[in-house]
Design a protein around this motif. Structure first.
Motif, mmCIF file in Angstrom:
data_model
loop_
_atom_site.group_PDB
_atom_site.id
_atom_site.type_symbol
_atom_site.label_atom_id
_atom_site.label_comp_id
_atom_site.label_asym_id
_atom_site.label_seq_id
_atom_site.Cartn_x
_atom_site.Cartn_y
_atom_site.Cartn_z
ATOM 1 N N GLU A 123 0.830 -1.208 0.000
ATOM 2 C CA GLU A 123 0.000 0.000 0.000
ATOM 3 C C GLU A 123 0.865 1.259 0.000
ATOM 4 O OE1 GLU A 123 -2.600 -0.273 3.317
ATOM 5 O OE2 GLU A 123 -3.709 -1.991 2.530
ATOM 6 N N ARG A 124 1.940 1.252 0.768
ATOM 7 C CA ARG A 124 2.825 2.419 0.808
ATOM 8 C C ARG A 124 3.504 2.644 -0.534
ATOM 9 N NH1 ARG A 124 5.784 1.409 6.671
ATOM 10 N NH2 ARG A 124 4.075 2.184 7.981
ATOM 11 N N THR A 125 3.897 1.542 -1.186
ATOM 12 C CA THR A 125 4.539 1.659 -2.499
ATOM 13 C C THR A 125 3.581 2.259 -3.514
ATOM 14 O OG1 THR A 125 5.934 -0.258 -2.036
ATOM 15 C CG2 THR A 125 5.686 0.376 -4.344
ATOM 16 N N LYS A 126 2.333 1.749 -3.538
ATOM 17 C CA LYS A 126 1.337 2.267 -4.477
ATOM 18 C C LYS A 126 1.020 3.725 -4.198
ATOM 19 C CE LYS A 126 -0.881 -2.218 -5.282
ATOM 20 N NZ LYS A 126 -2.095 -3.043 -5.030
ATOM 21 N N ALA A 127 0.910 4.086 -2.903
ATOM 22 C CA ALA A 127 0.622 5.474 -2.542
ATOM 23 C C ALA A 127 1.763 6.391 -2.963
ATOM 24 C CB ALA A 127 0.383 5.581 -1.036
ATOM 25 N N GLY A 128 2.996 5.917 -2.784
ATOM 26 C CA GLY A 128 4.155 6.713 -3.192
ATOM 27 C C GLY A 128 4.203 6.930 -4.689
ATOM 28 N N MET A 129 3.878 5.895 -5.455
ATOM 29 C CA MET A 129 3.871 6.024 -6.910
ATOM 30 C C MET A 129 2.759 6.962 -7.371
ATOM 31 S SD MET A 129 4.599 2.047 -7.978
ATOM 32 C CE MET A 129 4.521 2.360 -9.736
ATOM 33 N N ALA A 130 1.579 6.881 -6.730
ATOM 34 C CA ALA A 130 0.477 7.770 -7.091
ATOM 35 C C ALA A 130 0.834 9.221 -6.788
ATOM 36 C CB ALA A 130 -0.782 7.363 -6.333
ATOM 37 N N ALA A 131 1.484 9.455 -5.644
ATOM 38 C CA ALA A 131 1.891 10.816 -5.287
ATOM 39 C C ALA A 131 2.933 11.345 -6.263
ATOM 40 C CB ALA A 131 2.439 10.827 -3.863
ATOM 41 N N ARG A 133 3.247 10.451 -9.430
ATOM 42 C CA ARG A 133 2.563 10.774 -10.689
ATOM 43 C C ARG A 133 1.822 12.112 -10.575
ATOM 44 N NH1 ARG A 133 0.873 5.260 -10.349
ATOM 45 N NH2 ARG A 133 2.102 3.910 -11.717
ATOM 46 N N ALA A 134 1.199 12.347 -9.415
ATOM 47 C CA ALA A 134 0.460 13.596 -9.211
ATOM 48 C C ALA A 134 1.390 14.804 -9.276
ATOM 49 C CB ALA A 134 -0.268 13.553 -7.865
ATOM 50 N N ARG A 135 2.648 14.611 -8.856
ATOM 51 C CA ARG A 135 3.630 15.700 -8.922
ATOM 52 C C ARG A 135 4.230 15.848 -10.312
ATOM 53 N NH1 ARG A 135 5.429 13.169 -4.145
ATOM 54 N NH2 ARG A 135 7.203 12.321 -5.304
ATOM 55 N N GLY A 136 3.880 14.925 -11.191
ATOM 56 C CA GLY A 136 4.418 14.971 -12.542
ATOM 57 C C GLY A 136 5.768 14.312 -12.681
ATOM 58 N N SER A 137 6.153 13.527 -11.663
ATOM 59 C CA SER A 137 7.449 12.841 -11.727
ATOM 60 C C SER A 137 7.376 11.684 -12.716
ATOM 61 C CB SER A 137 7.848 12.314 -10.349
ATOM 62 O OG SER A 137 7.952 13.364 -9.423
ATOM 63 N N ARG A 138 8.493 11.419 -13.345
ATOM 64 C CA ARG A 138 8.570 10.316 -14.291
ATOM 65 C C ARG A 138 8.963 9.048 -13.548
ATOM 66 N NH1 ARG A 138 9.516 10.888 -19.857
ATOM 67 N NH2 ARG A 138 9.999 8.926 -20.905
ATOM 68 N N LEU A 139 8.182 7.969 -13.712
ATOM 69 C CA LEU A 139 8.457 6.706 -13.042
ATOM 70 C C LEU A 139 9.090 5.718 -14.010
ATOM 71 C CD1 LEU A 139 5.103 6.345 -11.085
ATOM 72 C CD2 LEU A 139 7.259 7.267 -10.255
ATOM 73 N N GLY A 140 9.791 4.751 -13.450
ATOM 74 C CA GLY A 140 10.399 3.717 -14.285
ATOM 75 C C GLY A 140 11.837 4.041 -14.634
ATOM 76 N N ARG A 141 12.388 3.213 -15.504
ATOM 77 C CA ARG A 141 13.786 3.379 -15.892
ATOM 78 C C ARG A 141 13.983 4.606 -16.759
ATOM 79 N NH1 ARG A 141 16.001 -1.875 -18.638
ATOM 80 N NH2 ARG A 141 17.791 -0.496 -18.752
ATOM 81 N N ARG A 142 15.136 5.213 -16.661
ATOM 82 C CA ARG A 142 15.487 6.334 -17.514
ATOM 83 C C ARG A 142 15.617 5.847 -18.953
ATOM 84 N NH1 ARG A 142 20.962 10.054 -17.048
ATOM 85 N NH2 ARG A 142 20.977 10.777 -19.189
ATOM 86 N N PRO A 143 15.034 6.585 -19.934
ATOM 87 C CA PRO A 143 15.149 6.167 -21.330
ATOM 88 C C PRO A 143 16.608 6.083 -21.774
ATOM 89 C CG PRO A 143 13.499 7.896 -21.086
ATOM 90 C CD PRO A 143 14.218 7.804 -19.777
#
Length: 199
Positions: A123-131, A133-143
């Motif tokens: 739950e903490r991991t999902k909440a952190g990822m949602a937050a 995304r809301a800040r506009g941060s890019r998730l995942g590996r760097r291209p």
């Protein structure tokens, strides 16, 4: 029932004598040890040998629960694995014995705690990822390459007829990686170069 003892210390400077003496006093006929190995890693040679030695109705005995491992989830999985093989588990210091009804109940409670811990982490991991995304941060590996670099590489290969290996080397990527990137359509919109600097 054969009692198989397992002892572990985290550093080579630590001494196994206290654990070994307690395991022998508890009636262990065979002893296996690991010295200088962390309890976070369950792939320990001594522990593997001890687990292989166990047959149905045998019991694995440790001096203290953290000698088997420091992760509650991994501890539960290991003891459940023993149970499926018809083996028992005993920790001398905590007085846990799965051959008794009280010991089995305690481990069921510990299993529920481990499941709760796992769900909280998820739950903490999902909440952190949602937050993020809301800040506009890019998730995942760097291209591996920006959009501009992909376009320049495509031009170099298709128009300038340069070998793909040479172009890939110029951008510090494997030729297979470059070929895969060139197969993927370049999506319109803001260039990744605004978020990630070119190599």
């Amino acid at each position: 029932m054969k009692l198989v003892g397992y002892a572990r210390v985290s550093t080579v400077e630590q001494n196994l004598d206290l654990q070994i003496a307690a395991l022998k006093a508890a009636g262990c006929s065979e002893l296996f040890t690991d010295q200088g190995l962390s309890g976070a890693d369950f792939r320990r040679p001594g522990l593997r040998r001890a687990l292989r030695q166990l047959k149905s109705t045998d019991m694995l005995v440790v001096w203290r629960l953290d000698r088997l491992g420091r992760s509650l989830i991994d501890l539960i999985q290991t003891v459940n694995g023993l149970s499926k093989r018809g083996c028992e588990f005993r920790s001398l210091t905590e007085n846990i014995d799965t051959s008794s009804s009280g010991g089995r109940l305690l481990f069921h409670v510990m299993g529920a705690m481990a499941e709760f811990e796992r769900s909280i982490i998820s739950e903490r991991t999902k909440a952190g990822m949602a937050a993020a995304r809301a800040r506009g941060s890019r998730l995942g590996r760097r291209p591996s390459m920006t959009r501009e670099q992909r376009e320049a590489a495509r031009h170099a290969i298709e128009m300038d007829l340069k070998p793909i290996a040479e172009v890939a080397s110029n951008y510090g990527v494997h030729p297979k990686t470059l070929a895969r990137l060139l197969r993927d359509p370049i999506k319109p919109g803001r260039s990744p170069a605004t978020s990630f600097p070119a190599r």
